[in-house]
Write a protein that holds these residues in place. Sequence first.
Motif, mmCIF file in Angstrom:
data_model
loop_
_atom_site.group_PDB
_atom_site.id
_atom_site.type_symbol
_atom_site.label_atom_id
_atom_site.label_comp_id
_atom_site.label_asym_id
_atom_site.label_seq_id
_atom_site.Cartn_x
_atom_site.Cartn_y
_atom_site.Cartn_z
ATOM 1 N N SER A 88 1.038 -1.306 -0.382
ATOM 2 C CA SER A 88 -0.310 -0.272 -0.350
ATOM 3 C C SER A 88 1.113 1.087 -0.445
ATOM 4 O O SER A 88 0.241 2.171 -0.174
ATOM 5 C CB SER A 88 -1.334 -0.052 1.191
ATOM 6 N N ALA A 89 1.482 1.189 0.393
ATOM 7 C CA ALA A 89 3.061 2.036 0.753
ATOM 8 C C ALA A 89 3.417 2.784 -0.998
ATOM 9 O O ALA A 89 3.302 3.900 -1.003
ATOM 10 C CB ALA A 89 4.167 1.956 1.413
ATOM 11 N N GLU A 90 3.525 1.341 -2.029
ATOM 12 C CA GLU A 90 3.715 1.811 -3.772
ATOM 13 C C GLU A 90 2.673 2.018 -4.061
ATOM 14 O O GLU A 90 2.737 3.910 -5.080
ATOM 15 C CB GLU A 90 3.469 0.508 -3.805
ATOM 16 N N MET A 91 0.716 2.248 -3.928
ATOM 17 C CA MET A 91 -0.030 2.724 -4.085
ATOM 18 C C MET A 91 0.309 4.237 -3.900
ATOM 19 O O MET A 91 -0.450 4.992 -4.182
ATOM 20 C CB MET A 91 -0.924 1.909 -3.349
ATOM 21 N N GLU A 92 0.308 4.938 -1.967
ATOM 22 C CA GLU A 92 0.417 5.975 -1.875
ATOM 23 C C GLU A 92 0.882 7.293 -2.360
ATOM 24 O O GLU A 92 0.244 7.649 -2.457
ATOM 25 C CB GLU A 92 0.059 5.712 -0.420
ATOM 26 N N ARG A 93 2.677 6.519 -2.713
ATOM 27 C CA ARG A 93 2.974 7.145 -3.676
ATOM 28 C C ARG A 93 2.212 7.840 -5.022
ATOM 29 O O ARG A 93 2.944 8.565 -5.266
ATOM 30 C CB ARG A 93 4.586 6.494 -3.859
ATOM 31 N N ALA A 94 1.440 6.988 -5.258
ATOM 32 C CA ALA A 94 1.985 6.939 -6.647
ATOM 33 C C ALA A 94 0.041 8.231 -6.738
ATOM 34 O O ALA A 94 -0.012 9.600 -7.688
ATOM 35 C CB ALA A 94 0.296 5.881 -7.639
ATOM 36 N N LEU A 95 -0.337 8.073 -5.894
ATOM 37 C CA LEU A 95 -1.114 9.566 -5.154
ATOM 38 C C LEU A 95 -1.290 10.507 -5.469
ATOM 39 O O LEU A 95 -2.035 11.102 -5.945
ATOM 40 C CB LEU A 95 -2.069 8.605 -3.595
ATOM 41 N N GLN A 96 0.208 11.027 -5.240
ATOM 42 C CA GLN A 96 0.492 12.469 -5.331
ATOM 43 C C GLN A 96 0.802 13.037 -6.401
ATOM 44 O O GLN A 96 0.538 13.860 -6.872
ATOM 45 C CB GLN A 96 2.171 12.041 -4.720
ATOM 46 N N VAL A 97 0.076 12.170 -8.024
ATOM 47 C CA VAL A 97 0.255 12.444 -9.078
ATOM 48 C C VAL A 97 -1.102 12.589 -10.067
ATOM 49 O O VAL A 97 -0.831 12.866 -10.765
ATOM 50 C CB VAL A 97 1.523 12.527 -9.786
ATOM 51 N N LEU A 98 -2.051 11.721 -8.947
ATOM 52 C CA LEU A 98 -3.463 11.605 -9.642
ATOM 53 C C LEU A 98 -4.226 13.144 -9.796
ATOM 54 O O LEU A 98 -4.216 13.611 -9.475
ATOM 55 C CB LEU A 98 -4.114 10.970 -8.991
ATOM 56 N N ASP A 99 -4.737 12.933 -11.271
ATOM 57 C CA ASP A 99 -5.844 14.404 -10.846
ATOM 58 C C ASP A 99 -7.340 13.687 -10.660
ATOM 59 O O ASP A 99 -8.147 14.743 -10.201
ATOM 60 C CB ASP A 99 -5.947 14.714 -12.717
ATOM 61 N N THR A 143 -26.904 21.143 -19.546
ATOM 62 C CA THR A 143 -26.149 22.018 -18.753
ATOM 63 C C THR A 143 -26.836 21.126 -17.161
ATOM 64 O O THR A 143 -25.983 21.545 -16.450
ATOM 65 C CB THR A 143 -27.651 22.364 -18.517
ATOM 66 N N TRP A 144 -27.094 19.884 -17.386
ATOM 67 C CA TRP A 144 -27.599 19.196 -15.956
ATOM 68 C C TRP A 144 -25.847 18.264 -16.714
ATOM 69 O O TRP A 144 -25.622 18.208 -15.009
ATOM 70 C CB TRP A 144 -28.298 18.592 -16.125
ATOM 71 N N ASN A 145 -25.403 17.995 -17.507
ATOM 72 C CA ASN A 145 -24.127 17.437 -17.653
ATOM 73 C C ASN A 145 -22.839 18.430 -16.903
ATOM 74 O O ASN A 145 -21.845 17.518 -16.097
ATOM 75 C CB ASN A 145 -23.500 16.646 -18.868
ATOM 76 N N VAL A 146 -23.362 19.027 -16.466
ATOM 77 C CA VAL A 146 -22.101 20.319 -16.660
ATOM 78 C C VAL A 146 -21.707 20.507 -15.233
ATOM 79 O O VAL A 146 -21.735 20.597 -14.408
ATOM 80 C CB VAL A 146 -22.290 21.702 -17.404
ATOM 81 N N HIS A 147 -24.017 20.569 -15.064
ATOM 82 C CA HIS A 147 -23.582 20.808 -13.386
ATOM 83 C C HIS A 147 -22.760 19.269 -12.526
ATOM 84 O O HIS A 147 -21.976 19.578 -11.228
ATOM 85 C CB HIS A 147 -24.909 20.286 -12.878
ATOM 86 N N LEU A 148 -22.965 18.472 -12.719
ATOM 87 C CA LEU A 148 -22.482 16.901 -12.657
ATOM 88 C C LEU A 148 -20.777 16.699 -13.014
ATOM 89 O O LEU A 148 -20.421 16.572 -11.351
ATOM 90 C CB LEU A 148 -23.715 15.592 -13.431
ATOM 91 N N ALA A 149 -20.385 17.133 -13.899
ATOM 92 C CA ALA A 149 -18.688 17.423 -13.818
ATOM 93 C C ALA A 149 -18.046 18.666 -12.855
ATOM 94 O O ALA A 149 -17.230 17.927 -12.395
ATOM 95 C CB ALA A 149 -18.416 18.078 -15.434
ATOM 96 N N ARG A 150 -19.440 19.272 -12.767
ATOM 97 C CA ARG A 150 -18.612 20.479 -12.026
ATOM 98 C C ARG A 150 -18.296 19.141 -10.372
ATOM 99 O O ARG A 150 -17.903 19.767 -9.305
ATOM 100 C CB ARG A 150 -19.697 21.951 -11.832
ATOM 101 N N LEU A 178 -16.585 13.835 -18.350
ATOM 102 C CA LEU A 178 -17.179 14.721 -16.594
ATOM 103 C C LEU A 178 -15.447 15.421 -16.254
ATOM 104 O O LEU A 178 -15.179 15.561 -14.919
ATOM 105 C CB LEU A 178 -16.923 13.751 -15.428
ATOM 106 N N THR A 179 -13.932 15.113 -16.793
ATOM 107 C CA THR A 179 -12.896 15.380 -16.086
ATOM 108 C C THR A 179 -12.020 16.472 -17.097
ATOM 109 O O THR A 179 -12.991 16.428 -18.639
ATOM 110 C CB THR A 179 -11.545 13.913 -16.268
ATOM 111 N N ARG A 180 -11.505 16.869 -16.272
ATOM 112 C CA ARG A 180 -10.879 18.142 -17.050
ATOM 113 C C ARG A 180 -9.586 18.800 -16.035
ATOM 114 O O ARG A 180 -9.745 18.368 -14.595
ATOM 115 C CB ARG A 180 -11.855 19.411 -17.042
ATOM 116 N N THR A 181 -8.457 19.331 -16.691
ATOM 117 C CA THR A 181 -7.483 19.786 -15.970
ATOM 118 C C THR A 181 -7.054 21.001 -16.694
ATOM 119 O O THR A 181 -7.085 21.206 -17.962
ATOM 120 C CB THR A 181 -6.513 18.676 -16.006
ATOM 121 N N ALA A 182 -6.265 22.264 -15.838
ATOM 122 C CA ALA A 182 -6.081 23.153 -16.574
ATOM 123 C C ALA A 182 -4.239 23.195 -15.798
ATOM 124 O O ALA A 182 -3.935 24.533 -15.663
ATOM 125 C CB ALA A 182 -6.909 24.071 -15.864
ATOM 126 N N TYR A 183 -3.645 22.082 -16.462
ATOM 127 C CA TYR A 183 -1.927 23.364 -16.327
ATOM 128 C C TYR A 183 -1.037 24.246 -17.417
ATOM 129 O O TYR A 183 -1.857 24.074 -18.205
ATOM 130 C CB TYR A 183 -1.166 21.852 -16.701
#
Length: 653
Positions: free
Chosen positions: A81-92, A191-198, A229-234
């Motif tokens: 699980s420590a290996e798993m937790e290290r991966a969480l640091q970079v997840l979107d 519109t409802w799809n946008v609400h769900l994503a937000r 449902l997903t978006r990022t803004a790097y």
Amino acid sequence: MYKTIGLLAHVDAGKTTFAEALLYHTQTIRNRGRVDHRDAFLDSHEIEKARGITVFADQAEMKYGESTYFLLDTPGHVDFSAEMERALQVLDYAIIIVSAVEGVEGHTETVWELLRTYGIPTFFFINKIDRTGADPDQVLQDINRELSGDVLDVSSWAESGRMDDTQKAWLAEREEALLEAFLEGSGTAETWNVHLARLFQSGQVYPCLRGSALLDIGIDAFLGALERLTRTAYDPQLPFAGRVYKIRHDEQGTRITFLKALQGTLKVRDELALGLEGDRRTEKITGIRKYNGQRFVQADSVTAGELFAVTGLTEAHSGEAVGVLHDPIRRELVPTLQSKVLFEPPLHLKEVLRVFHLLDAEDPTLGTRWDEALQELHIHVMGKIQLEILEQVLLERFRMKIAFGPPEILYKETITAPVVGCGHFEPLGHYAEVHLRLEPGERGSGVTFVNACHADDLSLGYQNLIGQHVLEREHHGLLTGSPLTDVRVTLLTGRSHNKHTSGGDFREATYRALRQALEQAENVLLEPVYQFKIKVGLDQLGKVLTDIQQAHGRFDPPETGAETAIITGVVPVATFMDYGVELASMSHGKGSIMLKSGGYEPCHQTDKVIARKNYNKDADPAYTSSSIFCAKGQAYSVSWEEAPNKMHASVER
């Protein structure tokens, strides 16, 4: 648009098979592998093929819609699980896979709580709906009851692209602004799809889909939901910042540092800053690799949002921030067991230590430590399976035949009240003095450092050096020599000499001040505990409650149904680590037990542990509580009791 997604699950929920299905549907791989056929794309290590479990968090790159996804397949077994937790640091975003047969299991809860700690928006996918005994509706109810009431089944929406009235009402219950729109029947499908994503991206809603990764059911629908449902803004225009999430070494022994670019752009030959504020250093990037499974291609540059690996960094460690980012990530999961490393000639200690320090870089939770007094090498581990895997790794990678002693409880020590300690180090030609206040910290906080020293007393450089010495290693407690924890260390004042002080002098003075403070404190031995959940038949309830009491645990009032009872509580790891076998025998395999780390609490058998450890605080080669002073060109030792009267600086005690 770059997006990093992680797959997480209890072991055998079908996580790796789900990863294969995603890669196949996005045409990343031509043929789908299977865990049982030993040809899964992301379980490519021989150890993983032989065991049929994911041990290492590997990555793949896939494209779908307008997005490039970096997919991280993480270990599902609790020992890794420590290996798993290290991966969480970079997840979107994260995807929790739950079996439609077994439902919510022990490690599922651990994963869920970690994701909430890290604040990562999370999907659920109920897998294996084709299996005999599958009950996805019941599993969804269990998820809502045991993990979160904010999990919404969006399977029908994923197929049609339109939310039905039940789903709209469900969302409206969670945001008052949507209630009026729902009651009036206003708002388009989009519109409802946008609400769900937000609401999903803000962590207020957790979408759930269902299917069978093995039979290719529900995968297209999931990919569609993922993209919508997903978006990022790097931002690639900002100065470069990144996060290290994994260290590996290739067959030539080259150190490979895996990072995520959080902003900006990085090129080969760039100088990269790393380290904490006050201790920043730079190293040159000599190569950039983009990995897909075990294969990689060289690249000249990477940009914000990408996962990649570099060569040239020799000191960066997992969780460390690089570039203009400074804050390290604190790990939530820590081992509760330690084991002795066993080896015989012709293996030499120096070579064994070299290999284990290399493994430490890859897995910082190992905490390799040489015990000078016992002449033994110890490591920290999560469980027995991890030791078995380590034996294979050492044999296959390093041709070393090494065994391990049985796992033992990893105890810790703390204090109950504030105390002030002092340390002086002044052999001929050296000089340093340190005054520290030690106070109890919050449970689980480890050792923290606060600087309250005035610049008139000691230069800022020496103040920072003392802080580094406080945090650079585990410090031994007085009762058993176990690591000190949950202590806030404050630098009050110190002294240096213009001609005689060197950096190593403050290490000596700091350690002596810590030890001198502990000599005056009321020290407490801590042991790791489990938080447990046990489900048994009503006829076994009394026996289980008795067992918990005999194991020095405590429990909440049981929840009883028509035929079963659920018991939750806290119990020492030392008395309960093998209870699962006993429960299975007693209940004929019908009972279930979930164990997860509950941190540390005062030990239930302090005297026995102290006697068994037989630690001599006055003979610890790494620490002494006495101070060294100098008179007439001769150095002499002063005991911790007398040291305060000899100090050159004074503080209120």
